[in-house]
Design a protein around this motif. Sequence first.
Motif, short mmCIF file in Angstrom:
data_model
loop_
_atom_site.label_atom_id
_atom_site.label_comp_id
_atom_site.label_asym_id
_atom_site.label_seq_id
_atom_site.Cartn_x
_atom_site.Cartn_y
_atom_site.Cartn_z
N ASP A 63 1.27 -1.12 0.33
CA ASP A 63 -0.34 -0.32 -0.04
C ASP A 63 0.85 1.69 -0.20
O ASP A 63 0.23 2.23 0.36
N VAL A 64 2.50 1.16 -0.68
CA VAL A 64 2.79 2.35 -0.37
C VAL A 64 3.65 2.55 -1.37
O VAL A 64 4.04 1.25 -2.12
N ALA A 65 3.34 4.33 -2.36
CA ALA A 65 4.06 4.02 -3.61
C ALA A 65 5.49 3.88 -3.39
O ALA A 65 5.83 4.18 -2.47
N GLY A 66 5.98 4.32 -4.21
CA GLY A 66 7.79 4.02 -4.52
C GLY A 66 7.96 2.65 -5.25
O GLY A 66 7.44 1.49 -5.70
N ALA A 67 9.31 2.62 -5.58
CA ALA A 67 9.81 1.39 -5.90
C ALA A 67 10.19 0.56 -4.26
O ALA A 67 10.51 0.62 -4.10
N ALA A 68 10.28 -0.74 -5.20
CA ALA A 68 10.70 -1.51 -4.54
C ALA A 68 11.37 -2.31 -4.17
O ALA A 68 12.34 -1.09 -4.95
N ARG A 69 11.97 -2.62 -3.29
CA ARG A 69 13.98 -2.41 -2.94
C ARG A 69 14.53 -3.95 -2.89
O ARG A 69 13.82 -4.15 -2.40
N VAL A 70 15.25 -3.51 -3.43
CA VAL A 70 16.41 -5.62 -3.25
C VAL A 70 16.28 -6.08 -1.65
O VAL A 70 16.75 -5.28 -0.64
N ALA A 71 15.43 -6.69 -1.75
CA ALA A 71 15.67 -7.69 -0.03
C ALA A 71 16.00 -9.07 -0.47
O ALA A 71 16.35 -9.48 1.20
N PHE A 72 16.65 -9.47 -1.28
CA PHE A 72 16.72 -11.36 -1.58
C PHE A 72 18.79 -10.39 -2.59
O PHE A 72 18.00 -10.16 -3.54
N THR A 73 19.74 -11.74 -2.40
CA THR A 73 20.99 -11.37 -3.27
C THR A 73 21.47 -13.07 -2.76
O THR A 73 21.34 -13.21 -2.51
N LEU A 74 21.60 -13.94 -4.49
CA LEU A 74 21.69 -15.21 -4.72
C LEU A 74 23.20 -14.91 -5.80
O LEU A 74 22.68 -14.81 -6.74
N ASP A 75 24.06 -15.24 -5.48
CA ASP A 75 25.48 -14.71 -5.84
C ASP A 75 25.47 -16.73 -6.43
O ASP A 75 25.09 -16.82 -6.17
N VAL A 76 25.88 -16.32 -7.85
CA VAL A 76 25.25 -17.75 -9.60
C VAL A 76 26.87 -18.41 -9.73
O VAL A 76 26.55 -17.29 -10.42
N SER A 77 27.54 -19.23 -9.85
CA SER A 77 28.53 -19.07 -10.82
C SER A 77 27.99 -20.72 -11.81
O SER A 77 27.35 -21.68 -10.55
N VAL A 78 27.65 -20.81 -13.06
CA VAL A 78 27.66 -21.54 -13.73
C VAL A 78 29.07 -22.11 -14.55
O VAL A 78 29.34 -21.18 -15.14
#
Length: 85
Positions: A63-78
């Motif tokens: 219910d809040v205007a504005g952009a979403a912020r990063v809340a989870f990060t996963l480093d992936v090596s292929v």
Amino acid sequence: MVSLVLETRVDDKRWAGVRSSAPAFAAASGWRLGPDGTARASLRCAGTRGGTTVVTVTAKAPDVAGAARVAFTLDVSVVPYTTQG
């Protein structure tokens, strides 16, 4: 393929979307947000070469205007399978 499952957040925010910094190595697809707040996505290797990518998932209060912020990060090596021997 890797299945990414993010459980319901304990704060007032909801998962908003998933993004791969290098879709040439691992592409994110199949984003779904369940009615209970659980989010799901698939990460697939998109090619035959190896490399790294950062997968990020954003969250925001519904219910809040504005952009979403990063809340989870996963480093992936292929690492590609060997083609010979």
